[in-house]
Design an enzyme around this catalytic site. Structure first.
Site, PDB file in Angstrom:
ATOM      1  N   HIS A   1      47.498  38.766  37.524  1.00 28.89           N
ATOM      2  CA  HIS A   1      47.889  37.333  38.000  1.00 28.89           C
ATOM      3  C   HIS A   1      49.591  37.410  38.626  1.00 28.89           C
ATOM      4  O   HIS A   1      50.246  38.252  38.177  1.00 28.89           O
ATOM      5  CB  HIS A   1      48.076  36.666  36.686  1.00 28.89           C
ATOM      6  CG  HIS A   1      48.170  35.082  37.041  1.00 28.89           C
ATOM      7  ND1 HIS A   1      49.313  34.465  37.120  1.00 28.89           N
ATOM      8  CD2 HIS A   1      47.110  34.412  37.015  1.00 28.89           C
ATOM      9  CE1 HIS A   1      49.042  32.983  37.575  1.00 28.89           C
ATOM     10  NE2 HIS A   1      47.715  33.122  37.274  1.00 28.89           N
TER      11      HIS A   1
ATOM     12  N   ASP B   1      40.020  33.735  34.041  1.00 31.10           N
ATOM     13  CA  ASP B   1      38.562  33.806  34.717  1.00 31.10           C
ATOM     14  C   ASP B   1      37.814  34.894  33.856  1.00 31.10           C
ATOM     15  O   ASP B   1      36.619  34.841  34.037  1.00 31.10           O
ATOM     16  CB  ASP B   1      38.515  34.054  36.267  1.00 31.10           C
ATOM     17  CG  ASP B   1      39.136  33.079  37.091  1.00 31.10           C
ATOM     18  OD1 ASP B   1      38.762  31.877  36.973  1.00 31.10           O
ATOM     19  OD2 ASP B   1      40.028  33.176  37.875  1.00 31.10           O
TER      20      ASP B   1
HETATM   21  N1  ACO Z   1      42.429  45.428  40.021  1.00 37.07           N
HETATM   22  C1  ACO Z   1      42.903  46.336  40.321  1.00 37.07           C
HETATM   23  N2  ACO Z   1      44.099  46.509  40.741  1.00 37.07           N
HETATM   24  C2  ACO Z   1      44.799  45.139  40.807  1.00 37.07           C
HETATM   25  C3  ACO Z   1      44.235  43.943  40.449  1.00 37.07           C
HETATM   26  C4  ACO Z   1      42.871  44.193  39.753  1.00 37.07           C
HETATM   27  N3  ACO Z   1      42.336  43.043  39.421  1.00 37.07           N
HETATM   28  N4  ACO Z   1      45.295  43.262  40.518  1.00 37.07           N
HETATM   29  C5  ACO Z   1      46.376  43.670  41.161  1.00 37.07           C
HETATM   30  N5  ACO Z   1      46.242  44.897  41.167  1.00 37.07           N
HETATM   31  C6  ACO Z   1      47.079  45.913  41.665  1.00 37.07           C
HETATM   32  C7  ACO Z   1      47.219  45.994  43.243  1.00 37.07           C
HETATM   33  O1  ACO Z   1      46.466  46.792  43.908  1.00 37.07           O
HETATM   34  C8  ACO Z   1      48.782  46.263  43.457  1.00 37.07           C
HETATM   35  O2  ACO Z   1      48.961  47.579  43.281  1.00 37.07           O
HETATM   36  P1  ACO Z   1      50.022  48.625  44.105  1.00 37.07           P
HETATM   37  O3  ACO Z   1      51.198  47.909  43.507  1.00 37.07           O
HETATM   38  O4  ACO Z   1      49.581  49.897  43.871  1.00 37.07           O
HETATM   39  O5  ACO Z   1      49.911  48.061  45.372  1.00 37.07           O
HETATM   40  C9  ACO Z   1      49.318  45.596  42.197  1.00 37.07           C
HETATM   41  O6  ACO Z   1      48.307  45.599  41.340  1.00 37.07           O
HETATM   42  C10 ACO Z   1      49.885  44.203  42.443  1.00 37.07           C
HETATM   43  O7  ACO Z   1      49.043  43.312  43.132  1.00 37.07           O
HETATM   44  P2  ACO Z   1      49.000  42.192  43.963  1.00 37.07           P
HETATM   45  O8  ACO Z   1      47.821  42.097  44.749  1.00 37.07           O
HETATM   46  O9  ACO Z   1      50.321  42.510  44.814  1.00 37.07           O
HETATM   47  O10 ACO Z   1      49.368  41.063  43.088  1.00 37.07           O
HETATM   48  P3  ACO Z   1      49.419  39.410  43.448  1.00 37.07           P
HETATM   49  O11 ACO Z   1      50.288  38.623  42.648  1.00 37.07           O
HETATM   50  O12 ACO Z   1      49.451  39.382  45.078  1.00 37.07           O
HETATM   51  O13 ACO Z   1      47.696  39.010  43.196  1.00 37.07           O
HETATM   52  C11 ACO Z   1      46.008  38.469  42.257  1.00 37.07           C
HETATM   53  C12 ACO Z   1      47.357  38.445  42.134  1.00 37.07           C
HETATM   54  C13 ACO Z   1      45.237  37.865  43.372  1.00 37.07           C
HETATM   55  C14 ACO Z   1      45.440  37.593  40.945  1.00 37.07           C
HETATM   56  C15 ACO Z   1      45.329  39.801  41.651  1.00 37.07           C
HETATM   57  O14 ACO Z   1      45.572  40.338  40.744  1.00 37.07           O
HETATM   58  C16 ACO Z   1      43.719  40.060  41.708  1.00 37.07           C
HETATM   59  O15 ACO Z   1      43.343  40.168  42.993  1.00 37.07           O
HETATM   60  N6  ACO Z   1      43.163  40.120  40.861  1.00 37.07           N
HETATM   61  C17 ACO Z   1      41.738  39.940  40.727  1.00 37.07           C
HETATM   62  C18 ACO Z   1      41.106  38.504  41.423  1.00 37.07           C
HETATM   63  C19 ACO Z   1      41.362  37.472  40.022  1.00 37.07           C
HETATM   64  O16 ACO Z   1      41.264  37.833  38.864  1.00 37.07           O
HETATM   65  N7  ACO Z   1      41.640  36.275  40.440  1.00 37.07           N
HETATM   66  C20 ACO Z   1      42.032  35.271  39.781  1.00 37.07           C
HETATM   67  C21 ACO Z   1      43.506  34.890  39.316  1.00 37.07           C
HETATM   68  S1  ACO Z   1      43.858  33.654  38.388  1.00 37.07           S
HETATM   69  C22 ACO Z   1      43.516  32.280  39.172  1.00 37.07           C
HETATM   70  O17 ACO Z   1      43.919  32.121  40.350  1.00 37.07           O
HETATM   71  C23 ACO Z   1      42.986  31.223  38.563  1.00 37.07           C
END
Ligand code: ACO
Length: 429
Positions: A306, A363
């Site tokens: 998140h 979620d």
């Molecule tokens: N699985 C694996 N790796 C992940 C995940 C995940 N679910 N989420 C983040 N990471 C990793 C990224 O690859 C990144 O790694 P790095 O530092 O080596 O590059 C690091 O964690 C940071 O991730 P970002 O994408 O930069 O974080 P951001 O804050 O931009 O994105 C998000 C947040 C979109 C929720 C992300 O965690 C994600 O895609 N999660 C899965 C989708 C999801 O569950 N979305 C619902 C969110 S809650 C809502 O909107 C209601």
């Protein structure tokens, strides 16, 4: 603590005010930055950008805290009542018994759609994504309620808010009924918000859907836990659209579109698909987590991570418990819950997730609850939208009443070609 920040640019010193919220969050106020320095800030994804002052919801992502109008969300769990929370978010305080009754009656009164609107559903293919129908129909409400396009006073706003909160569930249920080729069920004025929605979704002429108390409470809580989350992608979209003075229906229709994406509300569908894949034996939980860590795989552990929470998402914790209780209460164990628990266990003991502070989000468990209630997977994000609507409305109105609000218009750093001349087609190579 300092009440200003010092910025030195090209050898010139600039003092920028520092603001503090009631919970101690601090921000550097850059409202005059460009005027004073000629510079803008660059923050793709807005991870460091505050877009407004807001009194609706407080989140402390480091501590896993979420409060609506100051009330911790855990306190809504014992006797969950979505309508009450909707009022709280929109009007700023818990409703009195009289206000609650009057609002609940409005929701009953406004639940029907104009008969003309019903014909619109027929035009959509059976396979149409329900989020597309939802957005289109919420937008279409402005055609049927032109008197609510301009909201001049509190009373008109209250009527528009009640209509929208009431009708969104009718629209959602009709979208579903259309997709399965069943006749639409008119709302039943004797039923409250959640049972009425389930009646419109599932009742048959020969078989009235009766809503079990545990199901009613679980769904109320699911909706409550989705009801607001400050400046998330869809709420910021509602504010962005509303900032141009677009009407409430149009702004919320845009919020539905933003919510649809798999990185936002669409993640609840993606979680279920992930769990199904594992359940069908296509991949093991261990292998899935391994792929989620592999940058080249493009797979993420859906329902994990998140932007704001760097600790447990308190909504996920509550929903995990609800899923357990509901399934055992209904006597319907679901192997997907075991798979979800296993994935959580593996991820939370893996340095990749621990170091990046990736925890289950809202979620991760919501889909298992919705599935137990009988909501089909393609309606999951619609359920999120029904829940999030009071938050969108509250933010839209807060912004509308803010005398300092301006049209939202970010800037950019241009990276295209420098000035060049138009070349006629015959001379182009
Ligand atoms: N699985 C694996 N790796 C992940 C995940 C995940 N679910 N989420 C983040 N990471 C990793 C990224 O690859 C990144 O790694 P790095 O530092 O080596 O590059 C690091 O964690 C940071 O991730 P970002 O994408 O930069 O974080 P951001 O804050 O931009 O994105 C998000 C947040 C979109 C929720 C992300 O965690 C994600 O895609 N999660 C899965 C989708 C999801 O569950 N979305 C619902 C969110 S809650 C809502 O909107 C209601």
């Amino acid at each position: 603590m300092s009440d200003h920040a010092t910025l030195i640019l090209d050898g010139v010193q600039h003092e920028l005010p520092v603001l503090e919220g009631v919970e101690g969050e601090r921000a550097i106020d850059i409202r005059e930055l460009r005027e004073r320095t000629g510079h803008i800030t660059l923050d793709p994804g807005y991870g460091n950008t505050g877009s407004c002052l807001s009194a609706i919801t407080f989140i402390d992502g480091e501590k896993g805290i979420l409060r609506y109008r100051g009330i911790p969300i855990e306190q809504f769990a014992d006797a969950p009542n979505f309508v009450e929370v909707a009022w709280l978010l929109i009007f700023g305080r818990l409703p009195t018994a009289e206000q609650y009754t009057s609002f609940a009656e409005d929701l009953t009164r406004y639940a029907n759609l104009d008969e003309g609107m019903k014909h619109h559903f027929e035009g959509f293919p059976r396979s149409a994504p329900p989020m597309a129908i939802l957005s289109a129909m919420i937008n279409a409400l402005s055609c049927f309620h032109p008197e609510l396009i301009e909201l001049d006073d509190d009373e008109q706003f209250r009527m528009a808010a009640a209509r929208l909160i009431s009708k969104i569930r009718t629209i959602a249920a009709y979208a579903y009924r259309h997709s399965v080729g069943r006749p639409y069920n008119y709302p039943d004025p004797h039923l409250r918000y959640v049972p009425n929605f389930l009646h419109m979704m599932f009742s048959q002429p020969f078989d009235q859907r009766v809503c079990d108390e545990s199901v009613r409470d679980a769904l109320n809580l699911v909706l409550i836990l989705h009801a607001d989350h400050e400046q998330n992608c869809s709420t910021s979209t509602v504010r962005m659209v509303g900032s141009s003075q677009a009407n409430l229906f149009a702004s919320c229709a845009a919020g539905v579109c933003a919510l649809w994406g798999p990185l936002h509300g669409g993640a609840n569908v993606a979680v279920l698909e992930m769990l199904e894949q594992i359940h069908q034996g296509n991949i093991t939980p261990e292998e899935y987590v391994r792929l989620a860590k592999d940058r080249d795989s493009k797979i993420r552990l859906m329902g994990f991570g998140h932007r704001v929470y760097k600790n447990f998402d308190p909504r996920a914790q509550l929903l995990g418990g609800v899923a357990e209780r509901l399934l055992s209460g209904l006597g319907r164990p679901d192997p997907l819950l075991d798979i979800a628990r296993r994935l959580e266990e593996i991820a939370l003991s893996d340095p990749y997730f621990v170091d990046r502070k990736l925890y289950p989000n809202v979620d991760f468990y919501s889909g298992i609850i919705l599935r137990a209630i009988g909501i089909p997977t393609n309606m999951f994000t619609v359920m999120f939208a029904i829940g999030r609507l009071p938050g969108w409305i509250a933010h839209w109105w807060e912004q509308r009443q803010d005398a300092a609000a301006r049209i939202a218009r970010p800037r950019q750093i241009y990276t295209g070609s420098p000035q060049s001349d138009y070349v006629s087609m015959a001379q182009r190579i």
